[in-house]
Design a protein around this motif. Structure first.
Motif, PDB file in Angstrom:
ATOM      1  N   ASP A 144      30.675  11.813   0.473  1.00  0.00           N
ATOM      2  CA  ASP A 144      29.270  11.785   1.234  1.00  0.00           C
ATOM      3  C   ASP A 144      29.064  13.093   1.781  1.00  0.00           C
ATOM      4  OD1 ASP A 144      29.323   9.354   0.711  1.00  0.00           O
ATOM      5  OD2 ASP A 144      30.065   8.625   2.595  1.00  0.00           O
ATOM      6  N   ASN A 145      30.214  14.091   1.886  1.00  0.00           N
ATOM      7  CA  ASN A 145      29.974  15.494   2.624  1.00  0.00           C
ATOM      8  C   ASN A 145      29.780  16.410   1.297  1.00  0.00           C
ATOM      9  OD1 ASN A 145      29.902  15.504   5.837  1.00  0.00           O
ATOM     10  ND2 ASN A 145      31.384  13.813   4.841  1.00  0.00           N
ATOM     11  N   ASN A 146      29.755  16.103   0.107  1.00  0.00           N
ATOM     12  CA  ASN A 146      29.584  16.943  -0.875  1.00  0.00           C
ATOM     13  C   ASN A 146      30.555  17.998  -1.077  1.00  0.00           C
ATOM     14  OD1 ASN A 146      26.926  15.897  -1.504  1.00  0.00           O
ATOM     15  ND2 ASN A 146      25.912  16.928   0.107  1.00  0.00           N
ATOM     16  N   VAL A 147      31.818  17.530  -0.872  1.00  0.00           N
ATOM     17  CA  VAL A 147      32.899  18.267  -1.166  1.00  0.00           C
ATOM     18  C   VAL A 147      33.353  18.520  -2.526  1.00  0.00           C
ATOM     19  CG1 VAL A 147      35.675  18.232  -0.610  1.00  0.00           C
ATOM     20  CG2 VAL A 147      33.876  17.837   1.154  1.00  0.00           C
ATOM     21  N   ASN A 148      33.668  19.653  -2.939  1.00  0.00           N
ATOM     22  CA  ASN A 148      34.047  20.179  -4.081  1.00  0.00           C
ATOM     23  C   ASN A 148      35.673  20.204  -4.409  1.00  0.00           C
ATOM     24  OD1 ASN A 148      31.342  22.012  -3.479  1.00  0.00           O
ATOM     25  ND2 ASN A 148      31.254  20.938  -5.181  1.00  0.00           N
ATOM     26  N   MET A 149      36.365  20.558  -3.335  1.00  0.00           N
ATOM     27  CA  MET A 149      37.971  20.560  -3.468  1.00  0.00           C
ATOM     28  C   MET A 149      38.546  20.377  -1.980  1.00  0.00           C
ATOM     29  SD  MET A 149      39.774  24.088  -4.315  1.00  0.00           S
ATOM     30  CE  MET A 149      39.740  24.413  -2.555  1.00  0.00           C
ATOM     31  N   LEU A 150      39.486  19.653  -2.412  1.00  0.00           N
ATOM     32  CA  LEU A 150      40.689  19.137  -1.211  1.00  0.00           C
ATOM     33  C   LEU A 150      41.753  19.798  -1.200  1.00  0.00           C
ATOM     34  CD1 LEU A 150      41.448  16.898   0.925  1.00  0.00           C
ATOM     35  CD2 LEU A 150      42.409  15.691  -1.084  1.00  0.00           C
ATOM     36  N   ILE A 151      42.249  20.200  -0.253  1.00  0.00           N
ATOM     37  CA  ILE A 151      43.462  20.949   0.232  1.00  0.00           C
ATOM     38  C   ILE A 151      44.182  19.724   1.334  1.00  0.00           C
ATOM     39  CG2 ILE A 151      45.236  22.840   0.780  1.00  0.00           C
ATOM     40  CD1 ILE A 151      42.516  24.570   0.298  1.00  0.00           C
ATOM     41  N   THR A 152      45.701  19.295   0.698  1.00  0.00           N
ATOM     42  CA  THR A 152      46.322  18.366   1.596  1.00  0.00           C
ATOM     43  C   THR A 152      47.799  18.861   1.409  1.00  0.00           C
ATOM     44  OG1 THR A 152      46.513  16.194   2.328  1.00  0.00           O
ATOM     45  CG2 THR A 152      46.260  16.693   0.050  1.00  0.00           C
ATOM     46  N   GLY A 153      48.616  18.162   2.308  1.00  0.00           N
ATOM     47  CA  GLY A 153      50.091  18.431   2.144  1.00  0.00           C
ATOM     48  C   GLY A 153      50.620  17.509   0.903  1.00  0.00           C
ATOM     49  N   ASN A 154      50.391  16.267   0.942  1.00  0.00           N
ATOM     50  CA  ASN A 154      50.962  15.380  -0.023  1.00  0.00           C
ATOM     51  C   ASN A 154      49.896  14.988  -1.028  1.00  0.00           C
ATOM     52  OD1 ASN A 154      53.685  15.506   1.337  1.00  0.00           O
ATOM     53  ND2 ASN A 154      52.778  14.134   2.820  1.00  0.00           N
ATOM     54  N   GLY A 155      50.400  14.833  -2.146  1.00  0.00           N
ATOM     55  CA  GLY A 155      49.630  14.386  -3.284  1.00  0.00           C
ATOM     56  C   GLY A 155      48.870  12.920  -2.804  1.00  0.00           C
ATOM     57  N   PRO A 156      47.491  12.681  -2.975  1.00  0.00           N
ATOM     58  CA  PRO A 156      46.934  11.301  -2.972  1.00  0.00           C
ATOM     59  C   PRO A 156      47.686  10.273  -3.727  1.00  0.00           C
ATOM     60  CG  PRO A 156      45.405  13.161  -3.481  1.00  0.00           C
ATOM     61  CD  PRO A 156      46.650  13.555  -3.552  1.00  0.00           C
TER      62      PRO A 156
END
Length: 111
Positions: A60-72
């Motif tokens: 919904d926020n038109n995000v192209n990339m995610l950075i996180t600590g643990n894999g989804p």
């Protein structure tokens, strides 16, 4: 390009949240405008399905990339792939600004 980073608080000085689906906030950085936007994760209190709900928030926020600590998890990973959102992993003892810097230096691993 818009980059979302999972965060414990709604500011760029916050520490990264290692969780994806139940992260408290997504800090979204717009590489074109160099601006940060804090987006509360509505899925944080979900009884089930937090991962897919979080994916919807990013989409919904038109995000192209995610950075996180643990894999989804499985459903979230499939949703991110379907939405065309690339995922990178980073250690969770970093601030949001440090995470962005590590990404820009090519130091993060793709999930």
């Amino acid at each position: 390009m818009k980059i979302a980073i999972t965060a414990l608080e709604g500011n760029s000085k916050s520490m990264m949240d290692a969780r994806f689906g139940r992260a408290k906030f997504f800090m979204i950085y717009d590489q074109d405008t160099k601006e940060w936007t804090a987006v509360p994760n509505q899925a944080v209190e979900a009884a089930h399905g937090a991962g897919p709900l979080a994916v919807q928030t990013l989409s919904d926020n038109n995000v192209n990339m995610l950075i996180t600590g643990n894999g989804p998890g499985g459903n979230a990973a499939r949703g991110l792939q379907t939405a065309g959102i690339e995922v990178y992993l980073c250690k969770d003892d970093s601030t949001i600004e440090e995470v962005l810097g590590a990404f820009e230096k090519g130091e993060l691993n793709k999930f």
